[in-house]
Scaffold this active site. Structure first.
Site, PDB file in Angstrom:
ATOM      1  N   GLY A 113     -76.106  43.822 -14.997  1.00 45.42           N
ATOM      2  CA  GLY A 113     -75.437  42.622 -15.460  1.00 45.42           C
ATOM      3  C   GLY A 113     -76.285  41.392 -15.269  1.00 45.42           C
ATOM      4  O   GLY A 113     -77.062  41.012 -16.149  1.00 45.42           O
TER       5      GLY A 113
ATOM      6  N   ARG B 219     -63.980  51.996 -19.098  1.00 45.28           N
ATOM      7  CA  ARG B 219     -64.510  51.442 -17.847  1.00 45.28           C
ATOM      8  C   ARG B 219     -63.439  51.439 -16.764  1.00 45.28           C
ATOM      9  O   ARG B 219     -62.310  51.003 -16.993  1.00 45.28           O
ATOM     10  CB  ARG B 219     -65.028  50.017 -18.037  1.00 45.28           C
ATOM     11  CG  ARG B 219     -65.781  49.537 -16.781  1.00 45.28           C
ATOM     12  CD  ARG B 219     -66.452  48.213 -16.964  1.00 45.28           C
ATOM     13  NE  ARG B 219     -67.350  47.949 -15.836  1.00 45.28           N
ATOM     14  CZ  ARG B 219     -67.900  46.772 -15.594  1.00 45.28           C
ATOM     15  NH1 ARG B 219     -67.672  45.756 -16.383  1.00 45.28           N
ATOM     16  NH2 ARG B 219     -68.704  46.609 -14.555  1.00 45.28           N
TER      17      ARG B 219
ATOM     18  N   TYR C 248     -57.520  43.898 -14.544  1.00 48.23           N
ATOM     19  CA  TYR C 248     -56.892  43.445 -15.786  1.00 48.23           C
ATOM     20  C   TYR C 248     -55.783  44.409 -16.211  1.00 48.23           C
ATOM     21  O   TYR C 248     -55.373  45.273 -15.446  1.00 48.23           O
ATOM     22  CB  TYR C 248     -57.966  43.228 -16.850  1.00 48.23           C
ATOM     23  CG  TYR C 248     -58.947  42.142 -16.441  1.00 48.23           C
ATOM     24  CD1 TYR C 248     -58.513  40.832 -16.246  1.00 48.23           C
ATOM     25  CD2 TYR C 248     -60.293  42.430 -16.210  1.00 48.23           C
ATOM     26  CE1 TYR C 248     -59.387  39.835 -15.835  1.00 48.23           C
ATOM     27  CE2 TYR C 248     -61.171  41.437 -15.797  1.00 48.23           C
ATOM     28  CZ  TYR C 248     -60.713  40.141 -15.614  1.00 48.23           C
ATOM     29  OH  TYR C 248     -61.575  39.171 -15.202  1.00 48.23           O
TER      30      TYR C 248
ATOM     31  N   GLN D  53     -66.698  45.399 -25.779  1.00 54.82           N
ATOM     32  CA  GLN D  53     -65.668  45.675 -24.781  1.00 54.82           C
ATOM     33  C   GLN D  53     -64.387  44.965 -25.220  1.00 54.82           C
ATOM     34  O   GLN D  53     -64.375  43.744 -25.398  1.00 54.82           O
ATOM     35  CB  GLN D  53     -66.089  45.176 -23.399  1.00 54.82           C
ATOM     36  CG  GLN D  53     -65.103  45.607 -22.303  1.00 54.82           C
ATOM     37  CD  GLN D  53     -65.430  44.998 -20.960  1.00 54.82           C
ATOM     38  OE1 GLN D  53     -65.304  43.789 -20.787  1.00 54.82           O
ATOM     39  NE2 GLN D  53     -65.824  45.823 -20.004  1.00 54.82           N
TER      40      GLN D  53
END
Length: 365
Positions: free
Chosen positions: A320, A227, A180, A100
Protein backbone atom coordinates in the site's frame (compact mmCIF):
# COMPACT_ATOMS: atom_id res chain seq x y z
CA UNK A 1 18.31 -14.44 -2.68
CA UNK A 2 15.48 -15.53 -4.94
CA UNK A 3 12.98 -12.88 -5.96
CA UNK A 4 9.63 -14.58 -6.52
CA UNK A 5 7.84 -11.22 -6.24
CA UNK A 6 9.31 -10.28 -9.60
CA UNK A 7 8.32 -13.52 -11.32
CA UNK A 8 5.19 -13.80 -13.48
CA UNK A 9 2.10 -15.42 -11.99
CA UNK A 10 -0.31 -17.50 -14.01
CA UNK A 11 -3.13 -19.26 -12.18
CA UNK A 12 -6.83 -19.36 -12.92
CA UNK A 13 -7.85 -16.09 -14.55
CA UNK A 14 -4.80 -14.21 -13.22
CA UNK A 15 -2.15 -13.67 -15.87
CA UNK A 16 0.22 -11.23 -14.18
CA UNK A 17 3.70 -9.99 -15.11
CA UNK A 18 4.80 -10.10 -11.46
CA UNK A 19 3.45 -10.91 -8.00
CA UNK A 20 3.46 -7.34 -6.72
CA UNK A 21 -0.06 -6.08 -6.06
CA UNK A 22 -0.95 -2.44 -5.48
CA UNK A 23 -3.26 -2.54 -2.46
CA UNK A 24 -6.48 -0.51 -2.36
CA UNK A 25 -5.97 2.84 -0.65
CA UNK A 26 -8.45 5.65 -0.10
CA UNK A 27 -6.96 8.85 -1.54
CA UNK A 28 -9.99 11.20 -1.52
CA UNK A 29 -9.37 12.89 -4.86
CA UNK A 30 -12.89 12.62 -6.35
CA UNK A 31 -13.65 16.11 -5.07
CA UNK A 32 -16.69 16.90 -7.18
CA UNK A 33 -20.43 16.79 -6.61
CA UNK A 34 -20.85 13.40 -8.28
CA UNK A 35 -17.75 11.74 -6.78
CA UNK A 36 -16.63 11.07 -10.35
CA UNK A 37 -13.07 9.85 -11.02
CA UNK A 38 -11.32 11.59 -13.88
CA UNK A 39 -8.00 12.43 -15.49
CA UNK A 40 -6.23 12.70 -12.11
CA UNK A 41 -7.10 9.12 -11.16
CA UNK A 42 -6.20 7.89 -14.64
CA UNK A 43 -2.73 9.43 -14.34
CA UNK A 44 -2.21 8.12 -10.80
CA UNK A 45 -3.03 4.51 -11.60
CA UNK A 46 -1.27 4.51 -14.97
CA UNK A 47 1.93 5.70 -13.24
CA UNK A 48 1.75 2.51 -11.14
CA UNK A 49 0.81 0.09 -13.93
CA UNK A 50 4.05 -1.89 -13.60
CA UNK A 51 2.42 -3.69 -10.65
CA UNK A 52 1.27 -7.18 -11.54
CA UNK A 53 -2.19 -6.15 -10.38
CA UNK A 54 -3.67 -2.85 -9.23
CA UNK A 55 -6.65 -2.87 -6.88
CA UNK A 56 -8.25 0.56 -6.79
CA UNK A 57 -9.35 2.53 -3.77
CA UNK A 58 -12.70 1.51 -2.30
CA UNK A 59 -15.50 2.83 -4.50
CA UNK A 60 -18.99 3.06 -3.05
CA UNK A 61 -21.81 1.07 -4.66
CA UNK A 62 -24.46 3.67 -3.77
CA UNK A 63 -24.84 7.11 -2.18
CA UNK A 64 -25.72 5.40 1.11
CA UNK A 65 -22.45 3.48 0.92
CA UNK A 66 -20.27 6.57 1.35
CA UNK A 67 -18.58 7.41 4.64
CA UNK A 68 -15.68 9.69 3.70
CA UNK A 69 -15.50 12.83 1.59
CA UNK A 70 -14.28 12.74 -2.01
CA UNK A 71 -14.24 8.97 -2.49
CA UNK A 72 -15.20 7.83 -6.00
CA UNK A 73 -18.29 5.76 -6.70
CA UNK A 74 -19.21 3.10 -9.24
CA UNK A 75 -23.00 3.51 -9.32
CA UNK A 76 -23.70 6.43 -11.70
CA UNK A 77 -23.25 6.64 -15.48
CA UNK A 78 -20.86 9.55 -14.96
CA UNK A 79 -18.70 7.50 -12.61
CA UNK A 80 -18.59 4.62 -15.09
CA UNK A 81 -17.47 6.99 -17.84
CA UNK A 82 -14.89 8.52 -15.51
CA UNK A 83 -13.42 5.14 -14.59
CA UNK A 84 -13.06 4.27 -18.29
CA UNK A 85 -10.25 6.81 -18.42
CA UNK A 86 -8.39 4.90 -15.71
CA UNK A 87 -8.84 1.42 -17.14
CA UNK A 88 -7.80 2.60 -20.60
CA UNK A 89 -4.72 4.38 -19.25
CA UNK A 90 -3.64 1.35 -17.20
CA UNK A 91 -4.23 -1.08 -20.06
CA UNK A 92 -2.23 1.13 -22.44
CA UNK A 93 0.70 0.72 -20.03
CA UNK A 94 0.26 -3.07 -19.99
CA UNK A 95 -1.29 -3.18 -16.51
CA UNK A 96 -4.15 -5.13 -14.95
CA UNK A 97 -6.66 -3.42 -12.68
CA UNK A 98 -9.51 -4.53 -10.40
CA UNK A 99 -11.88 -2.11 -8.70
CA UNK A 100 -12.65 -2.54 -5.01
CA UNK A 101 -16.39 -2.14 -4.49
CA UNK A 102 -17.44 -0.86 -1.11
CA UNK A 103 -20.20 -0.02 1.34
CA UNK A 104 -19.12 1.48 4.66
CA UNK A 105 -22.31 0.66 6.60
CA UNK A 106 -22.17 2.30 10.02
CA UNK A 107 -18.82 4.02 9.39
CA UNK A 108 -20.60 7.09 8.07
CA UNK A 109 -22.64 10.07 9.26
CA UNK A 110 -26.09 11.58 8.59
CA UNK A 111 -24.34 14.57 6.99
CA UNK A 112 -23.64 12.33 3.98
CA UNK A 113 -27.29 11.25 3.70
CA UNK A 114 -29.40 14.40 4.00
CA UNK A 115 -29.85 13.70 7.70
CA UNK A 116 -30.81 10.03 7.33
CA UNK A 117 -29.06 7.47 9.50
CA UNK A 118 -26.38 5.18 8.05
CA UNK A 119 -27.34 1.49 7.92
CA UNK A 120 -25.78 -1.56 9.53
CA UNK A 121 -26.82 -5.11 10.48
CA UNK A 122 -27.56 -3.88 14.01
CA UNK A 123 -27.87 -0.49 15.68
CA UNK A 124 -24.36 -0.55 17.15
CA UNK A 125 -22.56 2.80 17.15
CA UNK A 126 -18.95 2.12 16.06
CA UNK A 127 -17.91 5.19 18.08
CA UNK A 128 -15.49 6.50 15.50
CA UNK A 129 -14.74 9.86 13.97
CA UNK A 130 -15.44 10.22 10.26
CA UNK A 131 -14.39 13.05 7.99
CA UNK A 132 -17.51 14.75 6.68
CA UNK A 133 -17.88 17.80 4.43
CA UNK A 134 -17.94 19.82 7.67
CA UNK A 135 -14.87 18.17 9.19
CA UNK A 136 -14.48 15.33 11.67
CA UNK A 137 -17.67 14.23 13.41
CA UNK A 138 -18.59 11.40 15.76
CA UNK A 139 -20.50 8.47 14.31
CA UNK A 140 -24.04 7.77 15.49
CA UNK A 141 -26.03 4.62 16.15
CA UNK A 142 -27.00 3.38 12.67
CA UNK A 143 -30.41 2.14 11.57
CA UNK A 144 -30.70 -1.65 11.73
CA UNK A 145 -31.15 -2.98 8.22
CA UNK A 146 -34.43 -4.56 7.23
CA UNK A 147 -34.50 -7.69 5.08
CA UNK A 148 -35.36 -5.46 2.14
CA UNK A 149 -32.33 -3.27 2.91
CA UNK A 150 -30.13 -6.38 2.70
CA UNK A 151 -31.61 -7.34 -0.66
CA UNK A 152 -31.12 -3.77 -1.86
CA UNK A 153 -27.46 -3.72 -0.88
CA UNK A 154 -26.87 -6.97 -2.76
CA UNK A 155 -28.56 -5.47 -5.83
CA UNK A 156 -26.27 -2.45 -5.54
CA UNK A 157 -23.17 -4.64 -5.44
CA UNK A 158 -24.38 -6.63 -8.45
CA UNK A 159 -25.01 -3.40 -10.37
CA UNK A 160 -21.59 -2.09 -9.32
CA UNK A 161 -20.00 -5.25 -10.71
CA UNK A 162 -21.92 -4.79 -13.95
CA UNK A 163 -20.78 -1.17 -14.08
CA UNK A 164 -17.17 -2.25 -13.46
CA UNK A 165 -17.30 -4.57 -16.46
CA UNK A 166 -18.69 -1.73 -18.57
CA UNK A 167 -15.93 0.57 -17.32
CA UNK A 168 -13.29 -1.89 -18.54
CA UNK A 169 -11.96 -3.27 -15.26
CA UNK A 170 -10.30 -6.67 -15.34
CA UNK A 171 -12.24 -7.66 -12.23
CA UNK A 172 -13.67 -6.55 -8.90
CA UNK A 173 -12.73 -6.97 -5.25
CA UNK A 174 -15.53 -7.13 -2.68
CA UNK A 175 -14.48 -5.04 0.31
CA UNK A 176 -15.68 -7.32 3.11
CA UNK A 177 -13.00 -6.18 5.53
CA UNK A 178 -11.70 -3.53 7.95
CA UNK A 179 -14.89 -2.87 9.87
CA UNK A 180 -17.12 -1.92 6.93
CA UNK A 181 -20.57 -3.27 6.08
CA UNK A 182 -19.83 -6.92 5.29
CA UNK A 183 -17.40 -7.12 8.21
CA UNK A 184 -20.15 -5.66 10.40
CA UNK A 185 -22.30 -8.65 9.41
CA UNK A 186 -19.53 -11.20 10.04
CA UNK A 187 -18.55 -9.95 13.47
CA UNK A 188 -20.74 -10.90 16.45
CA UNK A 189 -19.56 -7.70 18.14
CA UNK A 190 -21.51 -5.65 15.59
CA UNK A 191 -24.15 -8.15 14.47
CA UNK A 192 -26.85 -8.82 17.07
CA UNK A 193 -29.51 -10.00 14.63
CA UNK A 194 -31.80 -12.90 15.42
CA UNK A 195 -33.00 -13.61 11.86
CA UNK A 196 -31.29 -15.55 9.05
CA UNK A 197 -28.48 -12.95 8.92
CA UNK A 198 -27.45 -13.24 12.58
CA UNK A 199 -26.59 -15.71 15.29
CA UNK A 200 -24.51 -18.52 13.78
CA UNK A 201 -21.39 -18.08 11.68
CA UNK A 202 -23.34 -19.43 8.70
CA UNK A 203 -26.01 -16.77 9.16
CA UNK A 204 -23.62 -13.88 9.72
CA UNK A 205 -21.71 -14.81 6.55
CA UNK A 206 -24.87 -15.43 4.52
CA UNK A 207 -24.91 -12.04 2.80
CA UNK A 208 -21.49 -12.63 1.21
CA UNK A 209 -22.31 -16.05 -0.20
CA UNK A 210 -25.70 -14.93 -1.47
CA UNK A 211 -23.96 -12.04 -3.21
CA UNK A 212 -21.40 -14.34 -4.84
CA UNK A 213 -24.23 -16.48 -6.21
CA UNK A 214 -25.97 -13.41 -7.61
CA UNK A 215 -22.79 -11.98 -9.15
CA UNK A 216 -22.53 -14.97 -11.48
CA UNK A 217 -25.15 -13.37 -13.70
CA UNK A 218 -23.03 -10.30 -14.47
CA UNK A 219 -19.35 -11.27 -14.05
CA UNK A 220 -17.41 -14.54 -14.06
CA UNK A 221 -16.42 -15.42 -10.49
CA UNK A 222 -12.83 -15.90 -11.61
CA UNK A 223 -12.80 -12.12 -12.02
CA UNK A 224 -13.94 -11.56 -8.43
CA UNK A 225 -11.71 -11.21 -5.37
CA UNK A 226 -12.73 -11.06 -1.71
CA UNK A 227 -10.88 -9.14 0.99
CA UNK A 228 -10.96 -10.16 4.67
CA UNK A 229 -9.26 -8.95 7.84
CA UNK A 230 -9.94 -11.71 10.41
CA UNK A 231 -7.99 -10.25 13.35
CA UNK A 232 -9.18 -6.66 12.99
CA UNK A 233 -9.28 -5.45 16.59
CA UNK A 234 -9.89 -1.88 17.67
CA UNK A 235 -10.31 -1.02 13.98
CA UNK A 236 -13.33 1.08 12.99
CA UNK A 237 -15.51 -0.35 15.73
CA UNK A 238 -14.54 -3.97 15.10
CA UNK A 239 -13.22 -6.19 17.90
CA UNK A 240 -12.14 -9.83 18.09
CA UNK A 241 -14.44 -11.87 20.32
CA UNK A 242 -14.78 -15.58 20.91
CA UNK A 243 -16.75 -16.32 17.73
CA UNK A 244 -14.75 -14.03 15.43
CA UNK A 245 -12.00 -16.35 14.21
CA UNK A 246 -14.28 -19.43 13.94
CA UNK A 247 -16.51 -17.30 11.71
CA UNK A 248 -13.60 -16.40 9.43
CA UNK A 249 -12.47 -20.04 9.40
CA UNK A 250 -15.93 -20.91 8.11
CA UNK A 251 -15.91 -18.11 5.51
CA UNK A 252 -12.49 -19.02 4.14
CA UNK A 253 -13.28 -22.72 3.92
CA UNK A 254 -16.59 -22.00 2.18
CA UNK A 255 -14.89 -19.70 -0.32
CA UNK A 256 -13.16 -22.81 -1.67
CA UNK A 257 -16.52 -23.66 -3.27
CA UNK A 258 -16.31 -20.56 -5.48
CA UNK A 259 -13.77 -20.25 -8.34
CA UNK A 260 -12.61 -16.78 -7.27
CA UNK A 261 -9.74 -14.80 -8.76
CA UNK A 262 -8.20 -14.58 -5.29
CA UNK A 263 -8.67 -14.19 -1.56
CA UNK A 264 -7.00 -11.05 -0.19
CA UNK A 265 -6.10 -11.32 3.50
CA UNK A 266 -4.63 -8.74 5.88
CA UNK A 267 -2.27 -9.48 8.71
CA UNK A 268 -3.45 -7.69 11.90
CA UNK A 269 -3.44 -3.89 11.63
CA UNK A 270 -2.81 -3.56 15.37
CA UNK A 271 -0.82 -5.55 17.93
CA UNK A 272 -3.11 -8.45 18.87
CA UNK A 273 -0.49 -10.55 20.64
CA UNK A 274 -2.24 -9.98 23.95
CA UNK A 275 -5.80 -10.16 22.59
CA UNK A 276 -7.69 -13.26 23.63
CA UNK A 277 -9.14 -15.21 20.65
CA UNK A 278 -7.13 -13.23 18.05
CA UNK A 279 -4.79 -14.84 15.50
CA UNK A 280 -1.43 -13.14 15.17
CA UNK A 281 -0.29 -14.80 11.91
CA UNK A 282 -3.06 -14.76 9.35
CA UNK A 283 -1.21 -16.21 6.34
CA UNK A 284 -0.01 -19.17 8.39
CA UNK A 285 -3.53 -19.93 9.58
CA UNK A 286 -5.38 -19.53 6.29
CA UNK A 287 -2.97 -20.74 3.61
CA UNK A 288 -3.68 -24.37 4.62
CA UNK A 289 -7.42 -23.67 4.60
CA UNK A 290 -7.68 -21.89 1.24
CA UNK A 291 -6.98 -23.68 -2.04
CA UNK A 292 -7.17 -20.71 -4.41
CA UNK A 293 -4.88 -17.74 -5.14
CA UNK A 294 -3.95 -15.95 -1.93
CA UNK A 295 -2.85 -12.32 -1.59
CA UNK A 296 -1.37 -11.24 1.74
CA UNK A 297 -1.09 -7.63 2.86
CA UNK A 298 0.15 -5.40 5.68
CA UNK A 299 3.55 -3.86 6.15
CA UNK A 300 5.63 -6.10 3.88
CA UNK A 301 9.04 -5.11 2.54
CA UNK A 302 10.60 -6.51 -0.63
CA UNK A 303 12.54 -8.99 1.51
CA UNK A 304 9.64 -10.13 3.68
CA UNK A 305 7.36 -10.24 0.65
CA UNK A 306 9.72 -12.58 -1.15
CA UNK A 307 10.02 -14.68 2.00
CA UNK A 308 6.28 -15.15 2.51
CA UNK A 309 6.01 -16.48 -1.06
CA UNK A 310 9.12 -18.65 -0.61
CA UNK A 311 7.53 -20.10 2.53
CA UNK A 312 4.46 -21.08 0.56
CA UNK A 313 2.17 -18.87 2.64
CA UNK A 314 0.93 -16.63 -0.19
CA UNK A 315 0.98 -16.35 -3.97
CA UNK A 316 1.01 -12.56 -4.23
CA UNK A 317 1.85 -9.68 -1.88
CA UNK A 318 -0.04 -6.39 -1.73
CA UNK A 319 1.84 -3.16 -0.99
CA UNK A 320 0.00 0.00 0.00
CA UNK A 321 1.92 3.00 1.33
CA UNK A 322 5.14 2.18 -0.61
CA UNK A 323 3.21 2.74 -3.86
CA UNK A 324 2.19 6.27 -2.84
CA UNK A 325 5.65 7.82 -3.13
CA UNK A 326 7.09 5.18 -5.49
CA UNK A 327 5.01 4.93 -8.65
CA UNK A 328 7.84 2.78 -10.04
CA UNK A 329 7.93 0.49 -6.99
CA UNK A 330 8.50 -2.63 -9.09
CA UNK A 331 11.50 -1.03 -10.82
CA UNK A 332 12.96 -0.03 -7.45
CA UNK A 333 12.52 -3.59 -6.23
CA UNK A 334 14.27 -4.86 -9.37
CA UNK A 335 17.23 -2.51 -9.02
CA UNK A 336 17.52 -2.37 -5.24
CA UNK A 337 16.98 1.39 -5.32
CA UNK A 338 16.04 3.23 -2.16
CA UNK A 339 12.34 3.87 -1.63
CA UNK A 340 11.07 7.43 -1.40
CA UNK A 341 9.09 8.41 1.70
CA UNK A 342 5.52 9.69 1.27
CA UNK A 343 4.14 12.94 2.65
CA UNK A 344 1.42 11.82 5.08
CA UNK A 345 -0.08 15.30 5.07
CA UNK A 346 -1.25 14.77 1.48
CA UNK A 347 -2.67 11.25 1.78
CA UNK A 348 -6.29 12.50 1.66
CA UNK A 349 -6.08 16.05 0.31
CA UNK A 350 -7.48 17.11 -3.08
CA UNK A 351 -5.32 17.82 -6.10
CA UNK A 352 -2.08 16.67 -7.68
CA UNK A 353 0.24 17.34 -4.75
CA UNK A 354 1.23 14.13 -3.02
CA UNK A 355 -0.73 12.15 -5.61
CA UNK A 356 0.74 12.25 -9.11
CA UNK A 357 3.85 14.41 -8.49
CA UNK A 358 6.11 11.73 -7.00
CA UNK A 359 8.88 11.16 -9.58
CA UNK A 360 9.96 7.83 -10.95
CA UNK A 361 13.67 7.05 -11.09
CA UNK A 362 15.37 7.85 -14.35
CA UNK A 363 16.74 4.81 -16.18
CA UNK A 364 20.29 6.12 -15.71
CA UNK A 365 19.84 5.98 -11.92
Amino acid sequence: MSKPLLEPFHAGSLDLKNRVVMAPMTRSRADNAGNVPGDLQATYYAQRASAGLIITEGSQVSPLGVGYINTPGIYSPEQVEGWKKTTQAVHEKGGKIFIQIWHVGAISHPDFHQGALPISPSGVNPEQKVFTPEGFKETVAPREMTLEDIQQVKREFVQAAKNAVEAGFDGIEIHSSNGYLFHQFFNPYTNHRTDQYGGSAENRARILFELLEELKAVIPLDRVGVRLNPSAHGLLGSFVVEDTIPTFDYIVEQLNEFPLAYLHLSEPFTDVSGVEFAVTEIAKRYRPKYRGNLIINRGFSFESGNQVIEDGLADLVAFGVPFIANPDLVHRFETGAELAAPDKNTFYTPGEKGYIDYPALQPTE
